[in-house]
Scaffold this motif. Structure first.
Motif, PDB file in Angstrom:
ATOM      1  N   ASN A 127      42.434   1.573 -23.854  1.00 16.48           N
ATOM      2  CA  ASN A 127      43.214   0.653 -24.684  1.00 16.48           C
ATOM      3  C   ASN A 127      43.189   1.056 -26.156  1.00 16.48           C
ATOM      4  O   ASN A 127      44.131   0.779 -26.897  1.00 16.48           O
ATOM      5  N   MET A 128      42.113   1.687 -26.583  1.00 17.31           N
ATOM      6  CA  MET A 128      41.966   2.061 -27.988  1.00 17.31           C
ATOM      7  C   MET A 128      42.585   3.423 -28.262  1.00 17.31           C
ATOM      8  O   MET A 128      42.360   4.373 -27.519  1.00 17.31           O
ATOM      9  N   GLU A 129      43.379   3.488 -29.329  1.00 21.66           N
ATOM     10  CA  GLU A 129      43.922   4.750 -29.814  1.00 21.66           C
ATOM     11  C   GLU A 129      43.428   4.971 -31.236  1.00 21.66           C
ATOM     12  O   GLU A 129      43.208   4.012 -31.981  1.00 21.66           O
ATOM     13  N   LEU A 130      43.266   6.228 -31.603  1.00 14.72           N
ATOM     14  CA  LEU A 130      42.710   6.565 -32.913  1.00 14.72           C
ATOM     15  C   LEU A 130      43.691   7.438 -33.676  1.00 14.72           C
ATOM     16  O   LEU A 130      44.125   8.479 -33.176  1.00 14.72           O
ATOM     17  N   PHE A 131      44.048   6.973 -34.874  1.00 16.77           N
ATOM     18  CA  PHE A 131      44.929   7.761 -35.730  1.00 16.77           C
ATOM     19  C   PHE A 131      44.073   8.453 -36.785  1.00 16.77           C
ATOM     20  O   PHE A 131      43.413   7.799 -37.592  1.00 16.77           O
ATOM     21  N   LEU A 132      44.089   9.761 -36.765  1.00 13.58           N
ATOM     22  CA  LEU A 132      43.315  10.573 -37.702  1.00 13.58           C
ATOM     23  C   LEU A 132      44.249  11.154 -38.750  1.00 13.58           C
ATOM     24  O   LEU A 132      45.217  11.845 -38.417  1.00 13.58           O
ATOM     25  N   TYR A 133      43.940  10.855 -40.008  1.00 11.49           N
ATOM     26  CA  TYR A 133      44.711  11.421 -41.120  1.00 11.49           C
ATOM     27  C   TYR A 133      43.782  12.298 -41.951  1.00 11.49           C
ATOM     28  O   TYR A 133      42.780  11.823 -42.499  1.00 11.49           O
ATOM     29  N   VAL A 134      44.097  13.583 -42.021  1.00  8.04           N
ATOM     30  CA  VAL A 134      43.295  14.544 -42.767  1.00  8.04           C
ATOM     31  C   VAL A 134      44.042  14.907 -44.042  1.00  8.04           C
ATOM     32  O   VAL A 134      45.170  15.418 -43.985  1.00  8.04           O
ATOM     33  N   ASP A 135      43.418  14.640 -45.176  1.00  7.94           N
ATOM     34  CA  ASP A 135      44.015  14.955 -46.475  1.00  7.94           C
ATOM     35  C   ASP A 135      43.758  16.429 -46.774  1.00  7.94           C
ATOM     36  O   ASP A 135      42.671  16.813 -47.210  1.00  7.94           O
ATOM     37  N   ASP A 136      44.770  17.235 -46.528  1.00 12.15           N
ATOM     38  CA  ASP A 136      44.656  18.680 -46.741  1.00 12.15           C
ATOM     39  C   ASP A 136      45.052  18.976 -48.185  1.00 12.15           C
ATOM     40  O   ASP A 136      46.224  19.208 -48.494  1.00 12.15           O
ATOM     41  N   VAL A 137      44.069  18.963 -49.084  1.00 12.35           N
ATOM     42  CA  VAL A 137      44.353  19.097 -50.514  1.00 12.35           C
ATOM     43  C   VAL A 137      44.797  20.499 -50.881  1.00 12.35           C
ATOM     44  O   VAL A 137      45.411  20.717 -51.929  1.00 12.35           O
ATOM     45  N   GLY A 138      44.528  21.474 -50.049  1.00 14.73           N
ATOM     46  CA  GLY A 138      44.858  22.844 -50.400  1.00 14.73           C
ATOM     47  C   GLY A 138      46.232  23.282 -49.959  1.00 14.73           C
ATOM     48  O   GLY A 138      46.636  24.413 -50.224  1.00 14.73           O
ATOM     49  N   VAL A 139      46.983  22.408 -49.281  1.00 10.48           N
ATOM     50  CA  VAL A 139      48.292  22.778 -48.750  1.00 10.48           C
ATOM     51  C   VAL A 139      49.346  21.890 -49.381  1.00 10.48           C
ATOM     52  O   VAL A 139      49.210  20.669 -49.415  1.00 10.48           O
ATOM     53  N   LYS A 140      50.383  22.507 -49.923  1.00 13.03           N
ATOM     54  CA  LYS A 140      51.518  21.775 -50.471  1.00 13.03           C
ATOM     55  C   LYS A 140      52.626  21.760 -49.431  1.00 13.03           C
ATOM     56  O   LYS A 140      53.086  22.804 -48.982  1.00 13.03           O
ATOM     57  N   CYS A 141      53.026  20.585 -49.083  1.00 12.87           N
ATOM     58  CA  CYS A 141      54.033  20.449 -48.030  1.00 12.87           C
ATOM     59  C   CYS A 141      55.361  20.031 -48.632  1.00 12.87           C
ATOM     60  O   CYS A 141      55.425  19.485 -49.727  1.00 12.87           O
ATOM     61  N   SER A 142      56.417  20.308 -47.908  1.00  7.15           N
ATOM     62  CA  SER A 142      57.737  19.865 -48.319  1.00  7.15           C
ATOM     63  C   SER A 142      57.899  18.406 -47.943  1.00  7.15           C
ATOM     64  O   SER A 142      57.637  18.017 -46.806  1.00  7.15           O
ATOM     65  N   CYS A 143      58.328  17.588 -48.891  1.00  7.16           N
ATOM     66  CA  CYS A 143      58.401  16.139 -48.666  1.00  7.16           C
ATOM     67  C   CYS A 143      59.757  15.695 -48.139  1.00  7.16           C
ATOM     68  O   CYS A 143      60.006  14.502 -48.014  1.00  7.16           O
ATOM     69  N   THR A 144      60.652  16.640 -47.859  1.00  3.38           N
ATOM     70  CA  THR A 144      61.977  16.248 -47.378  1.00  3.38           C
ATOM     71  C   THR A 144      61.889  15.552 -46.033  1.00  3.38           C
ATOM     72  O   THR A 144      62.476  14.490 -45.812  1.00  3.38           O
ATOM     73  N   SER A 145      61.125  16.145 -45.120  1.00  2.66           N
ATOM     74  CA  SER A 145      60.994  15.547 -43.791  1.00  2.66           C
ATOM     75  C   SER A 145      60.270  14.215 -43.860  1.00  2.66           C
ATOM     76  O   SER A 145      60.591  13.280 -43.125  1.00  2.66           O
ATOM     77  N   TYR A 146      59.282  14.110 -44.751  1.00  8.72           N
ATOM     78  CA  TYR A 146      58.554  12.854 -44.870  1.00  8.72           C
ATOM     79  C   TYR A 146      59.431  11.759 -45.467  1.00  8.72           C
ATOM     80  O   TYR A 146      59.297  10.588 -45.133  1.00  8.72           O
ATOM     81  N   THR A 147      60.336  12.132 -46.374  1.00 11.51           N
ATOM     82  CA  THR A 147      61.255  11.136 -46.929  1.00 11.51           C
ATOM     83  C   THR A 147      62.167  10.576 -45.849  1.00 11.51           C
ATOM     84  O   THR A 147      62.386   9.361 -45.758  1.00 11.51           O
ATOM     85  N   LEU A 148      62.694  11.463 -45.008  1.00 12.86           N
ATOM     86  CA  LEU A 148      63.534  11.011 -43.904  1.00 12.86           C
ATOM     87  C   LEU A 148      62.745  10.132 -42.945  1.00 12.86           C
ATOM     88  O   LEU A 148      63.230   9.093 -42.479  1.00 12.86           O
ATOM     89  N   LEU A 149      61.509  10.542 -42.656  1.00  9.65           N
ATOM     90  CA  LEU A 149      60.669   9.744 -41.768  1.00  9.65           C
ATOM     91  C   LEU A 149      60.378   8.381 -42.374  1.00  9.65           C
ATOM     92  O   LEU A 149      60.365   7.359 -41.676  1.00  9.65           O
ATOM     93  N   LEU A 150      60.168   8.350 -43.686  1.00 11.84           N
ATOM     94  CA  LEU A 150      59.909   7.083 -44.370  1.00 11.84           C
ATOM     95  C   LEU A 150      61.101   6.146 -44.255  1.00 11.84           C
ATOM     96  O   LEU A 150      60.949   4.949 -43.993  1.00 11.84           O
ATOM     97  N   TYR A 151      62.311   6.683 -44.427  1.00  8.69           N
ATOM     98  CA  TYR A 151      63.509   5.858 -44.302  1.00  8.69           C
ATOM     99  C   TYR A 151      63.667   5.315 -42.882  1.00  8.69           C
ATOM    100  O   TYR A 151      64.014   4.144 -42.678  1.00  8.69           O
ATOM    101  N   VAL A 152      63.427   6.159 -41.910  1.00  8.75           N
ATOM    102  CA  VAL A 152      63.572   5.731 -40.517  1.00  8.75           C
ATOM    103  C   VAL A 152      62.571   4.635 -40.175  1.00  8.75           C
ATOM    104  O   VAL A 152      62.911   3.603 -39.572  1.00  8.75           O
ATOM    105  N   LEU A 153      61.319   4.837 -40.566  1.00 10.54           N
ATOM    106  CA  LEU A 153      60.293   3.841 -40.265  1.00 10.54           C
ATOM    107  C   LEU A 153      60.539   2.546 -41.024  1.00 10.54           C
ATOM    108  O   LEU A 153      60.319   1.455 -40.498  1.00 10.54           O
ATOM    109  N   SER A 154      60.992   2.661 -42.279  1.00 11.39           N
ATOM    110  CA  SER A 154      61.290   1.450 -43.052  1.00 11.39           C
ATOM    111  C   SER A 154      62.416   0.658 -42.396  1.00 11.39           C
ATOM    112  O   SER A 154      62.365  -0.575 -42.322  1.00 11.39           O
ATOM    113  N   SER A 155      63.433   1.356 -41.911  1.00 12.13           N
ATOM    114  CA  SER A 155      64.535   0.673 -41.232  1.00 12.13           C
ATOM    115  C   SER A 155      64.057  -0.004 -39.958  1.00 12.13           C
ATOM    116  O   SER A 155      64.457  -1.135 -39.648  1.00 12.13           O
TER     117      SER A 155
END
Length: 242
Positions: A127-155
């Motif tokens: 029944n339990m699920e675990l969401f692991l978020y690792v803050d990778d400070v050494g990697v710069k990611c493109s935020c375009t996909s995250y912006t789209l994901l943010l809009y979809v989740l907000s909607s």
């Protein structure tokens, strides 16, 4: 990074509300370690195996498989960074993942394997699920996909809230409508004097006029001058004849 974390929280809210499951959120920094607790709520029989899988970024990706009383089999990317204690037959297995990387960010769940009378074994997830978020400070990611994901989740969250509000309003209107009752019709003084009766079930109003004047006079005189009657005296002696 803030945008990435916001999208993660929106995903957690949407997943928890829509799927109705227990979820634990863990945030770690690159190089840290995390421990997973795989516990089976189904105890009708003893499990013979255990899977640890990823669910979101890499759906159905097996992290490890452990057959009871045997050495676990690991996914290549975590083979040197994972440690397991316990056995599936005890309904509890602890998994420690060290030297975390940004690619370890995902939704993890445990799946126990139970023996079945048929050829195929039965797989029951915890029944339990675990969401692991690792803050990778050494990697710069493109935020375009995250912006789209943010809009979809907000909607998705917005539509869910609107749907819940609509259900609440409909329930309130229905409850309020059940409480409203029709008040009985009260005839006014004019209607009583005119001889009008209140409307019946069909909504029709009946009118009963007063009796003719000569009948009213007869009835009134009968009440004003009642007929005199002689009261009989049982003790009075009859008159004697001469």
């Amino acid at each position: 990074m803030t945008l990435h974390l916001t999208s993660v929280w929106l995903l957690l809210i949407t997943h928890t509300v829509l799927v109705f499951c227990d979820m634990e959120f863990l945030e770690r920094t690159q190089g840290d370690s995390v421990e997973f607790y795989c516990i089976s709520e189904f105890n009708a029989s003893k499990p013979i195996g255990l899977y640890l899988k990823r669910k979101w970024l890499q759906p159905n990706q097996e992290v490890l498989f452990m057959f009871t009383k045997q050495t676990p089999a690991y996914y290549d990317d975590v083979k040197e960074r994972i440690h397991v204690t316990g056995d599936p037959s005890t309904l509890r297995v602890n998994v420690t993942l060290s030297q975390l990387k940004g690619t370890d960010t995902d939704l993890y769940y445990c799946e126990f394997v139970f023996p079945d009378a048929s050829n195929a074994d039965q797989k029951i997830p915890s029944n339990m699920e675990l969401f692991l978020y690792v803050d990778d400070v050494g990697v710069k990611c493109s935020c375009t996909s995250y912006t789209l994901l943010l809009y979809v989740l907000s909607s998705a969250v917005g539509l869910l809230l609107i749907f819940l509000m609509a259900l609440g309003v409909a329930h309130y209107v229905k409850t309020r409508g059940d409480r409203i009752t029709l008040q009985p019709h009260q005839a006014s003084i004019y209607e009583e004097m005119a001889g009008v009766r209140p409307p019946n079930r069909n909504g029709k109003v009946s009118y009963h006029p007063s009796p003719p004047p000569h009948l009213e006079e007869m009835v009134a005189s009968a009440y004003d001058n009642p007929p005199l009657c002689r009261q009989e005296n049982h003790y009075e002696r009859p008159a004697e004849e001469t």
